[in-house]
Scaffold this active site. Sequence first.
Site, PDB file in Angstrom:
ATOM      1  N   GLU A 209       0.266  12.419   5.360  1.00  0.00           N
ATOM      2  CA  GLU A 209       1.627  12.818   5.023  1.00  0.00           C
ATOM      3  C   GLU A 209       1.594  13.762   3.830  1.00  0.00           C
ATOM      4  O   GLU A 209       0.517  14.094   3.314  1.00  0.00           O
ATOM      5  CB  GLU A 209       2.492  11.581   4.748  1.00  0.00           C
ATOM      6  CG  GLU A 209       1.978  10.672   3.652  1.00  0.00           C
ATOM      7  CD  GLU A 209       2.733   9.332   3.571  1.00  0.00           C
ATOM      8  OE1 GLU A 209       3.046   8.755   4.619  1.00  0.00           O
ATOM      9  OE2 GLU A 209       2.990   8.882   2.445  1.00  0.00           O
ATOM     10  N   HIS A 246       7.477   6.631   0.045  1.00  0.00           N
ATOM     11  CA  HIS A 246       6.177   6.311  -0.554  1.00  0.00           C
ATOM     12  C   HIS A 246       6.052   6.987  -1.907  1.00  0.00           C
ATOM     13  O   HIS A 246       6.347   8.173  -2.036  1.00  0.00           O
ATOM     14  CB  HIS A 246       5.037   6.838   0.327  1.00  0.00           C
ATOM     15  CG  HIS A 246       4.752   5.975   1.508  1.00  0.00           C
ATOM     16  ND1 HIS A 246       4.061   6.431   2.592  1.00  0.00           N
ATOM     17  CD2 HIS A 246       5.047   4.674   1.763  1.00  0.00           C
ATOM     18  CE1 HIS A 246       3.958   5.461   3.478  1.00  0.00           C
ATOM     19  NE2 HIS A 246       4.546   4.378   2.999  1.00  0.00           N
TER      20      HIS A 246
END
Lengths: 287, 287, 366, 366
Positions: A209, A246
């Site tokens: 990511e 996150h």
Amino acid sequence: MGILINKDTRLLVQGITGAVGSFQTKQMQDFGTNVVAGVTPGKGGNTVNGVPVFDSVREAVDVEKSNASVIFVPPKFAADAIYEACDNGIELIVCITEGIPVHDMMRVCAYLENSQSMLLGPNGPGVTTPGESKIGIMPNPIHSPGNVGLVSRSGTLTYEIIDLLSKSGIGQSTSVGIGGDQIAGTSFIEILRLFEEDPKTSAVVMVGEIGGTAEQDAIEFIKQMSKPVIAYIVGVSAPAGKTMGHAGAIVSSGGGTAIEKIQAFESAGVTVGKSPVDIVRIVKNIV
Amino acid sequence: MGILINKDTRLLVQGITGAVGSFQTKQMQDFGTNVVAGVTPGKGGNTVNGVPVFDSVREAVDVEKSNASVIFVPPKFAADAIYEACDNGIELIVCITEGIPVHDMMRVCAYLENSQSMLLGPNGPGVTTPGESKIGIMPNPIHSPGNVGLVSRSGTLTYEIIDLLSKSGIGQSTSVGIGGDQIAGTSFIEILRLFEEDPKTSAVVMVGEIGGTAEQDAIEFIKQMSKPVIAYIVGVSAPAGKTMGHAGAIVSSGGGTAIEKIQAFESAGVTVGKSPVDIVRIVKNIV
Amino acid sequence: MMLYEYAAKEIFSRYGIPVPRSFLATDATDAGKIADKLGHVVLKAQVATGGRGKAGGILRAENKHDAQVNARQILGMSIKGLTVKKLLIEEYIKPEKEMYLGITIDRKARCPIIMASSEGGVDIEEVARTSPEKIKKMHIHPLTELHDYQAREIAIFLNKDGVTQIIDIIQKLYRVFTENDCTLAEINPLALTGNGFIALDAKMNIDDNAMFRQKFMEEEEDTPTATARKNGMSYVGLDGDIGCIVNGAGLAMATLDMIKYYGGEAANFMDVRAGANKEQIKVALRLVSSNIKVKSILINIFGGITKCDEVARGIIDSGVSIPIVIRLTGTNEEEGRRMLEEHDMILVSTSEEAAKEAVALGHSHK
Amino acid sequence: MMLYEYAAKEIFSRYGIPVPRSFLATDATDAGKIADKLGHVVLKAQVATGGRGKAGGILRAENKHDAQVNARQILGMSIKGLTVKKLLIEEYIKPEKEMYLGITIDRKARCPIIMASSEGGVDIEEVARTSPEKIKKMHIHPLTELHDYQAREIAIFLNKDGVTQIIDIIQKLYRVFTENDCTLAEINPLALTGNGFIALDAKMNIDDNAMFRQKFMEEEEDTPTATARKNGMSYVGLDGDIGCIVNGAGLAMATLDMIKYYGGEAANFMDVRAGANKEQIKVALRLVSSNIKVKSILINIFGGITKCDEVARGIIDSGVSIPIVIRLTGTNEEEGRRMLEEHDMILVSTSEEAAKEAVALGHSHK
């Protein structure tokens, strides 16, 4: 036998008496994991779902010979729990806890570098080897045994891919979450190396990511691998400077965009999928 | 070629512009040591006895490719000088400084454990390989090349033994001082191992003293060595609880007496000399 | 340097470790006044050594009169050669249970080590020998703080019921240890009382090498050891009659051992360190000769940085009348020997000869 | 969390890093009074973002009147979507030279990194691209303090003539960085003036994960991001018209990417985290639907700890009238789907379908 864990893994659950700890202990037991001990200071002498609880990791290791540990304690106490596991010779430490301060993790990682312990996480779902053992919180029903390795920075996205793989008849050798924080105990490269050496694994799905360069850092290693790696990078639509859930998923001014990562992979000849379904399609063509 | 150093050693002197630093630089040059650089912050651009002075170890390493360093800075700054040498990849760090706080040295040693650097000292006279190179403060005239290795916790006592050996026609392969503090960067065992592996060394003289168990710790290794080791332990007449000059030379209530050490050696079959003259007599019979 | 108990307790108290109420007294009158205020008290001789209790340096008193009597008895007494000049008068606290807690340095592991015992108020080394299972030890990594789990494990070992307070005391003691450059920080006994845990005694040894950043009052100013230290040298008093002056600790110990080997007994250990100059040699000779037991003096110099002529000048200038045996070798040896020969000094060539000669000289003067 | 400049400067000042004299104003009258006191001043918009200068949020004023005029101009303006409510009025200091000094985290090396540049007051990333030789970087080992030699090396690099003061500032900035759990502590520019070095700007980003031990005032209380955080969720506003609610950050980003792939544009990122309950789902729906641009909502839940029936209850109870596309799978999936079907919700089976459907739904409502 999978990478990292197998039927002989003797798991210790740190924070076993908490709501999440006790629930997940049951889940892991249902999966077939050999949960041999739990630790909650002050709760020594109790049992949780048949598992004896100790006051310290030392006792758990002395009495039950635990060699792996999973951590469900709150962020404030998580770093100390990792130190305790490490100092008592636990070989694999899986830290599920989300929200550990990054300054704590910098110190923990520097400390672990000179130890025999490996840390998965923090803020990751753990590791699962279907048919052998599961450490962490991946849902039980999605897995099926097979030859595809999976390594990822995320949780539910990983479950979705595993689920799609299983439903397409593609089993997994081992699925590993390295965690979504800025600083991870174990890197993509280290897991990729284990998959490369694992005779049961024939291809690897790598889910990355935005944020940092952990994905790009692995490219040189991937080029040397004999096994195909299929990459998937999320966050193409993420704006700069914002943390996307996150702690580690943030495009800083220095870089770390999904586009940069995808381009880096593609120019190195690594296949990049566009969505979970796309990933499964590519894998299916390979294996 | 000796252990630790040889003609190719490119020495950096940290604290070169001080009185001791500049004096000893001259002595080392006279001995034949290849002193390539000095460091004193703020004095960069000067020279000392023909040696270029830099502001930082980084510059000295960049420009002059130093691979060993000797430290003559005061106790307050010595730990930092060691960190600087280590972080810049210096392989052998010889710390002459006496009086570094033991808390500083505990941290330094833990830090060095995970580096490529080896630390001799602190509070030691350094290392000399006759005919090749000298790092430290051992007097020049006493050495002569040969096959006896010497490792010691003290300074002048070592000089005396080296001097007696040379005058008896027994040359030295390398003489090493590990330092007289409570905590030493390098242990007897590590130096004994190097002597064991060194083809030029045929016997080793080991000079210990009261305090700690550094001497006893080496016994198991000595038993496995193919080369004879002759030990000498001073401090038989030292009372308990008093520091005998060296910060490390103290018999604490937990042990560390000369008698204990001598008995440990003798019961392990290691020859123990009674005085410098006795040591030389024993060595003479062996080589 | 070992701190006096009262100084160590002041530091403990500053860090929040509970200690009994106490006051310092230097005479019996003050001791009485303090006892009047505190009630049942303990009078404790303030000297930097262990074994005060056995030597009669610790006495209880239940009232002013007894406190005065006992203070007179303790003040001025000698414990292991140290004269008692100060008394700590402390409220008497009856412990329900006595434990041990200490942090010191493990030389081999090169890190701090924390030690705890469920048995306190006694010699911990003795407990270690006879009942090792009563002692728990843990290493502390020098680059991290004491981990919470370590403090907790020690606390659970010591007393399951007071874990929170003991953890707090352990963490504070660790801060005392690191922030004050201790080589030892010890609570013995750590007492459990009706009001929780309290440090009935306090011991702190400070690393002499850290004095440049730690400001502790030097207690004994007038000893030869203190004078030597102030002059950059190292002196330890011994029981014999041969004064010793040597450069280098190892050589100095070796010299002492040789004296013993040849049947003599050294009066002191003295290391004048590397590079001693004329003035330091003079101070050294003055210190060594001020010991009335000294019958002969041995000077053993292996010159490296130390210059033999400088040493010779110091010896000649000192004007000491006790017979001196001199062994001088190394840098500027010839000049030094020449100077000493002019003054009819006894010169020898080796350490062995020097020791033998000094022993003979001492005997001949008996 | 990024601190406002004035808050960061307060902290700098507490650590002894020199900063200009300054006062905070929330209206033009106060701004005028402060300028009257300080003389030549700079008025700086207090918003937690960079690029204030370019946006016109920083103006100088030489007197009270100009200060009032400029204050009126800046207060209330919008910088990168943030409304200016506070002004820092600071004495104007003319720099002789501007430098850069910052400490941040090197994710790859997993340790702090200190960066310095002889060129300050400009975008450091830009300098790094165009003139990398003007930047010096050093890693700091997480288990030791910043070494003295490192501070010295940086100081010599920055300015040979002010080494002592720069070392001091570097060491203090490092303490600011570690003791406040910073992910960034930055002085840009660090100015050299006739009176030495001074921090003309101050930037501090605090690790959101460390808020349990760091007490910083939250500045913006009313944003959806803040509300989400308070409810244990994560929200980021975007520019599109499809509201998103997903469990898990990775799956949420993947969902956004798929919306884009199918030609749509998400209105927000929202991660409801693992184990979201009915109430959290309701809050999430309220937050997402409060954005007037939102034309359709996509809910994508892969239930593990999160239970599908709980999610369904939250959706039904929320009463949101915007069309919702729901993908629910995992724990208690059947019960959840059954409940939603009873309420005629649009249910799909995969993330891809959900994205496609949400895009279509949005278009049909345009």
